[in-house]
Design an enzyme around this catalytic site. Structure first.
Site, PDB file in Angstrom:
ATOM      1  N   ASN A 208      36.808  60.453  38.217  1.00 53.15           N
ATOM      2  CA  ASN A 208      38.021  60.842  38.935  1.00 53.15           C
ATOM      3  C   ASN A 208      38.923  61.621  37.975  1.00 53.15           C
ATOM      4  O   ASN A 208      38.581  61.799  36.807  1.00 53.15           O
ATOM      5  CB  ASN A 208      38.720  59.622  39.541  1.00 53.15           C
ATOM      6  N   LYS A 341      45.616  41.394  46.081  1.00 48.71           N
ATOM      7  CA  LYS A 341      45.041  41.159  44.743  1.00 48.71           C
ATOM      8  C   LYS A 341      45.636  39.938  44.069  1.00 48.71           C
ATOM      9  O   LYS A 341      45.077  39.406  43.137  1.00 48.71           O
ATOM     10  CB  LYS A 341      45.281  42.375  43.832  1.00 48.71           C
TER      11      LYS A 341
END
Ligand SMILES: Cc1cc2nc3c(=O)[nH]c(=O)nc-3n(C[C@H](O)[C@H](O)[C@H](O)COP(=O)(O)O)c2cc1C
Length: 397
Positions: A208, A341
């Protein structure tokens, strides 16, 4: 910073011992006082005379020396300095430290001291990568020992890889950091940074656009406040900071392993842009364009590093900070991510191409915590890092 600081420098029996002579010179140039301790093996590589001449100090070598013991006992010697530095730290010294041995002057001083200890490991790449050395390293980190290096590169033995002792300016920067009197002194903080590379075959990968600039700036800012920083980085464009422990990885799986190996930390900042997937059917050899059609890549999910650490039942860092790079509904998505998360804070940013943030020098972030969302003005990545480091110091105080 180093003026009038007293460093006890233990020189182990490694090929990099010659660099320690330069280390003594540079430390003294900056006003530090250096008392050298030379192991028996260390004396095979550099002479006590060179060390004594460069440090303008007595060189200590023996545990059982009547004169030395009468002048300054070994316990006193272990506590007289502001910092103990072991350079080079051999595999043997590390093993002795991890095992709590005290069978020569160096290991006895290291066990008896009440001062911070910084080691600069240096050894052959196989010795460094051996599970025993890696186990010892994890133990030492958990014991609060500061570690600088080793670097990757050509080795004196002709091999290549991690194991070269950190360079003298890097060791001096780490000494500066260890002696810094910032609000994060004594705190161990983990920072991940950069992209990950997920192989398709030995020559191709999925990546990325993360440059690693924001994670690097955060690591620097935390170190400037006195934190002992372990910096786990994927293949980033920007070089890692000098005064932190750098662990280089390629894939998400390697990053998780390095995060776990960092040991107990007070805070963890997950700024890396970790790939969500890896190629499950990656080729062991280069995939050929052989006319049999397009290759079919199968994807599998990568481990979720942020969720894994946030949901640890034992040894969870007091503060876990995640990053959310979003292109739509930044605050809503990041708020949901924090809950999912179970991390403490999310630093959310809009990485749509028109913002110029990904790969650029500025960032506009929103800090999301249990108290809500707080948007900071657009500023340089260094300024974002400094602001975040200050907030982390407040949270750990
Ligand atoms: C030529 C030579 C170079 C060596 N270089 C290293 C080294 O770079 N790192 C290391 O851990 N051990 C190295 N060793 C092995 C150490 O000298 C040996 O383990 C010794 O017992 C270390 O003692 P010390 O830890 O008390 O200094 C080397 C040995 C030789 C003969």
């Amino acid at each position: 910073m180093l003026a009038n600081k007293h460093i006890l420098l233990i020189v182990g029996g490694g090929i990099a011992a010659f660099k320690s002579l330069d280390l003594v010179r540079r430390l003294r140039e900056q006003g530090a006082r250096v008392t050298p301790v030379l192991t028996k093996a260390g004396a095979e590589f550099v002479t006590p005379l060179s060390l004594s001449a460069l440090s303008a100090s007595k060189v200590y070598q023996d545990l059982f020396n009547l004169t030395d013991e009468a002048e300054m006992g070994h316990i006193e010697l272990s506590r007289a300095a502001d910092l103990i530095v072991v350079a080079p730290a051999t595999a043997d010294v590390m093993a002795k430290m991890a095992g709590g041995h005290a069978n020569d002057l160096a290991s006895t001083l290291l066990l008896a001291t009440d001062k911070r200890v910084l080691i600069a490991p240096s050894m052959n790449v196989r010795m460094w990568e051996h599970p025993a050395t890696q186990r010892n390293l994890a133990t030492l980190r958990n014991d609060g020992i500061l570690v600088i290096g080793p670097n990757e590169g050509d080795m004196a033995c002709g091999e290549y890889g991690p194991g070269r002792m950190a360079e003298v300016p890097e060791i001096i920067a780490a000494i500066d950091g260890a002696l810094a009197d910032g609000p994060l002194k004594g705190k161990h903080v983990l920072v991940t940074s950069g992209p990950t590379h997920e192989p398709i075959d030995p020559v191709r990968y999925i990546a990325n656009r993360s440059s690693g600039a924001q994670g690097t700036a955060i690591a620097k800012a935390l170190a400037a406040l006195g934190a002992d920083v372990t910096f786990v980085t994927g293949p980033a464009d920007v070089p890692p900071p000098m005064d932190v422990t750098v662990v280089k990885v390629q894939t998400a799986a390697e990053m998780l392993k390095a995060v776990k190996a960092a040991g107990n930390v007070d805070a963890a900042v997950f700024a890396a842009a970790v790939a969500d997937w890896h190629v499950a059917n990656a080729g062991d050899s280069k995939i050929k364009k052989d006319g049999s059609g397009l290759p079919k890549l199968e994807f599998a999910e990568n481990p979720d590093i942020l969720a894994t650490v946030s949901q640890m039942t034992k040894g969870r860092p007091k503060l876990v900070v995640g990053f959310a790079a979003e292109t739509d509904d930044v605050i809503a998505n990041a708020t949901a991510k924090r809950k999912r998360k179970q991390c403490d804070w999310i630093v959310a940013n809009d990485v749509s191409p028109e913002t110029g943030i990904m790969g650029g020098s500025e960032n506009a972030v929103t800090l999301i915590s249990a108290d809500g969302a707080e948007s900071w003005p657009r500023m340089s990545k260094d300024a974002v890092a400094a602001t975040l480091a200050d907030r982390i110091a407040e949270a750990l105080a």
